[in-house]
Design an enzyme around this catalytic site. Structure first.
Site, PDB file in Angstrom:
ATOM      1  N   CYS A   1     -15.443 -10.473 -10.228  1.00 18.56           N
ATOM      2  CA  CYS A   1     -17.440 -10.493  -9.531  1.00 18.56           C
ATOM      3  C   CYS A   1     -17.441 -11.011  -8.509  1.00 18.56           C
ATOM      4  O   CYS A   1     -16.817 -10.242  -6.975  1.00 18.56           O
ATOM      5  CB  CYS A   1     -17.759 -11.650 -10.666  1.00 18.56           C
TER       6      CYS A   1
ATOM      7  N   HIS B   1     -15.578  -9.462 -15.853  1.00 21.64           N
ATOM      8  CA  HIS B   1     -14.892 -10.796 -16.475  1.00 21.64           C
ATOM      9  C   HIS B   1     -13.676 -10.665 -16.979  1.00 21.64           C
ATOM     10  O   HIS B   1     -13.955 -11.289 -18.274  1.00 21.64           O
ATOM     11  CB  HIS B   1     -15.426 -12.467 -16.322  1.00 21.64           C
TER      12      HIS B   1
ATOM     13  N   GLU C   1     -10.891 -12.455 -17.368  1.00 19.06           N
ATOM     14  CA  GLU C   1     -10.942 -13.699 -17.957  1.00 19.06           C
ATOM     15  C   GLU C   1     -11.106 -14.240 -19.400  1.00 19.06           C
ATOM     16  O   GLU C   1     -11.019 -15.209 -19.688  1.00 19.06           O
ATOM     17  CB  GLU C   1     -10.100 -15.260 -16.443  1.00 19.06           C
TER      18      GLU C   1
END
Ligand code: GLN
Length: 188
Positions: free
Chosen positions: A81, A172, A174
């Site tokens: 991002c 994302h 994560e």
């Protein structure tokens, strides 16, 4: 293996946890705020956040130059991002500091404002099953020039790129339990 996570802003702890979850022996996470800290790692992730703020800080304190040098010497880098925006050659309609590492142009906040953050399946080249893409005020890639290549698309829009050992994703990984992209990054 020492893995750096740029810790100026954003969810760097989630990236650290995902890297550790990959289960490679002797993995140490190093939070990176300065060029000195970068010198201790063999690869690094630039997380989400706000690219104007992080760009100013990277430029002012020399981490930007250090990241550019490390990448030119072959260090694998992955930007998610905001991190991808920071790695881009240019940002559409703006003159903001970036590292100019990936031969791409990006448009910021291209899916709409915060309320328009969303999750959906994204197909990533090299992965058998799609990943769950978490998009938060996410950028899209508006042009890709060789040697950069598109590796992920969502709804016809480019949301993932690779250029050798450099990776950028609009979303994302994560923030999900799926560590396949972190594993892939660790193999670069
Ligand atoms: N909208 C942010 C920017 O343009 C990026 C958002 C994110 O990293 N989740 O810098």
């Amino acid at each position: 293996m020492h893995v750096g996570v740029v810790a100026i802003q954003g969810d760097f702890e989630k990236h650290a946890a995902a890297i550790l979850a990959c289960g490679y022996d002797n993995t140490t996470i190093v939070e990176i705020r300065t060029s000195e800290e970068l010198a201790h790692v063999e690869r690094a992730i630039i997380p989400g956040g706000e690219s104007t703020t992080v760009g100013l800080l990277m430029q002012r304190y020399g981490l930007g130059d250090a990241l550019k040098k490390a990448a030119s010497e072959g260090m694998p880098l992955w930007g998610t991002c905001m991190g991808m925006i920071m790695m881009a050659k240019s940002v559409i309609g703006r003159h903001q500091y970036t590292l100019e590492l990936l031969e791409i142009e990006v448009a910021r906040n291209a899916f709409g404002a915060q309320v328009h953050s969303f999750e959906d399946e994204v197909t990533v080249e090299g992965l058998d099953q799609p990943v769950l893409g978490v998009f938060i005020r996410a950028p899209i890639v508006t042009s890709v020039t060789a040697p950069a290549q598109t590796i992920a698309k969502y709804d016809g829009k480019i949301v993932g790129v690779r250029q050798g050992k450099l990776i950028g994703t609009s979303f994302h990984p994560e923030l999900t339990d799926d560590i396949r992209l972190h594993r892939f990054f660790m193999t670069l």
